[in-house]
Write an enzyme that holds these catalytic residues in place. Structure first.
Site, short mmCIF file in Angstrom:
data_model
loop_
_atom_site.label_atom_id
_atom_site.label_comp_id
_atom_site.label_asym_id
_atom_site.label_seq_id
_atom_site.Cartn_x
_atom_site.Cartn_y
_atom_site.Cartn_z
N ASN A 1 0.76 -1.21 0.01
CA ASN A 1 -0.06 0.24 -0.05
C ASN A 1 0.92 1.23 0.16
OD1 ASN A 1 -1.85 1.93 0.62
ND2 ASN A 1 -2.61 1.08 2.34
N GLU B 1 -8.26 -4.52 5.36
CA GLU B 1 -8.22 -4.44 4.02
C GLU B 1 -7.01 -5.22 3.46
OE1 GLU B 1 -8.89 -0.04 2.91
OE2 GLU B 1 -8.05 -0.16 4.91
#
Ligand code: AMP
Length: 415
Positions: free
Chosen positions: A7, A396
């Site tokens: 990320n 996530e």
């Protein structure tokens, strides 16, 4: 399979290694093997690394770009000193999953990254000039480092919302503007809303089609989502993440005429107004103190700070308004789900958002509400509440890892 989940932000890189596979997903037996974050890429970077079961390692070293940061992470992962279960060399990383913020109308589900996909993500830069370039840096770096032998997958924040009907996603501006420039609501935090709805299904035994919930992701960024029959039917963030709820530094909903008025009154450019609304508004702007909810709650409690209280009240008022709107839109819901740093950790904010909704049968109950924080998952409504209330910590990274496996193995990708 061992999946490296990346990320990338403009000057940061977060990662996790998650062991998962199709059968593992069925059994809900995925394992996090390691995690870490590199901040301040481009100068003296701050590095935090942790293998599962080991203590946190903190380091600082100059890292000039995301390629250097990823190189650093990978060298640590395969080093003897990291002691990550089952990982000795680069061959033990089987795929890479990337969080990508904006997939526009092009990407309605997670995809294996090809040259064409990269071009597609580059095309979305216009819509997410702050986020997509950072995500792409991670993709370029991983491609260079791992080579073509290790598949890479893109998981988009927008794709869960691709099921929204036109009535939710179109703005009431001339229709040609949608045709010409694709100006519409896309929504974000999709992976988080999707994850908590999936956990809700697991906790309640409901099928996907029976899942009718309102999810509130309340972190530094905040968004609400109306999930009907398992699909996103509306969400509060818009073409960009600025719209909707009050956030740490973003204003959320606003009369668009204020932009012109402000530029006239203060002589500010549209670029400066954009920064004002994204970076200096929200909790920070109202309180004049901080964007951090924990600190605002402390200020309110310890010093009875008027503007800290006002910021919190406006934050809760806006969230309540969205709950009402979505209940009307959905024709009722079975549950309200809180997630994100604030949603997961603040019983006070949850109680203040739900206060006054007792007539609807939506009531936080004690001691469950007060006891659910710090990563705990559970139901927090009173026993007689007609609408259940859940706190579900988001994950996530887990969904990104699972989607990566599903894409690589060509399995169905909808949850
Ligand atoms: P996130 O972006 O999901 O990491 O959430 C960050 C936000 O969660 C910040 O505003 C934090 O102040 C808030 N937060 C974290 N822990 C608490 C807590 N115990 N009470 C209130 N807010 C919290």
């Amino acid at each position: 399979m061992n999946i490296l989940v990346l990320n990338c932000g403009s000057s940061s890189l977060k990662f996790q290694i998650i062991e998962t596979d199709l059968e593992v997903i069925e059994q809900n037996a995925d394992r996090q093997l390691a995690k870490g974050v590199i901040e301040r890429i481009g100068s003296e970077a701050l590095i935090t690394l942790q293998a599962n079961g080991s203590s946190v390692v903190k380091q600082a070293t100059p890292l000039r770009d995301h390629r250097a940061a990823l190189d650093y992470v990978v060298r640590w992962i395969i080093s003897a000193e990291s002691k990550i279960d089952g990982i000795q060399s680069l061959n033990d990383i089987h795929a890479v999953g990337h969080r990508v913020v904006h997939g526009a109308e092009k990407f309605t589900m997670s995809v294996v990254i090809t040259d064409e996909v990269i071009e597609g993500i580059e095309d979305c830069i216009e819509l997410a000039p702050l986020h997509n370039p950072a995500n792409l840096k991670g993709i370029y770096a991983a491609r260079e480092l791992f080579g073509p032998g290790i598949p890479q997958v893109a998981v988009f924040d927008t794709s869960f919302h691709s099921t929204m009907p036109e009535t939710s996603y179109l703005y009431a501006i001339p229709y040609q503007l949608y045709r010409r420039h694709k100006i519409r609501r896309y929504g974000f935090h999709g992976t988080s809303h999707r994850y908590v709805a999936y956990r809700y299904r697991q906790l309640t035994g409901k099928s996907r089609e029976e899942t009718n919930v309102i999810t509130l992701h309340l972190g530094n960024g905040c968004s609400a989502c109306a999930i009907k029959n398992g699909e996103s039917m509306d969400t509060s963030m818009g073409m960009t993440p600025l719209e909707g709820l009050v956030m740490g530094t973003r204003c959320g909903d606003l009369d668009p005429s204020i932009l012109e008025y402000l530029s006239h009154k203060e002589g500010t450019s549209f670029g400066e107004i954009d920064t004002l609304l994204n970076k200096q508004s929200g909790l920070l702007g109202i309180s004049g103190l901080t964007n951090d909810m924990r600190d605002l709650l402390d200020e309110e409690r310890e010093h009875q700070d008027r503007r800290a209280k006002l910021a919190i009240d406006i934050f809760c008022h806006r969230a309540k308004k969205y709950i009402g709107a979505y209940l009307a839109e959905m024709g009722g819901a079975d549950a309200l789900i809180f997630t994100g740093g604030i949603g997961e950790n603040s019983p006070t904010i949850r109680q203040r958002i739900c206060a006054g909704l007792e007539w609807l049968g939506l009531t936080t109950g004690e001691p469950h509400n007060a006891q659910t924080f710090g990563g705990r998952e559970g139901e927090i409504a009173t026993a007689d509440s007609r609408i259940k209330i859940f706190v579900i910590p988001t994950n996530e990274e887990l969904l990104i890892a699972r989607d990566t496996v599903r894409c690589v193995k060509n399995a169905p990708r909808r949850w």
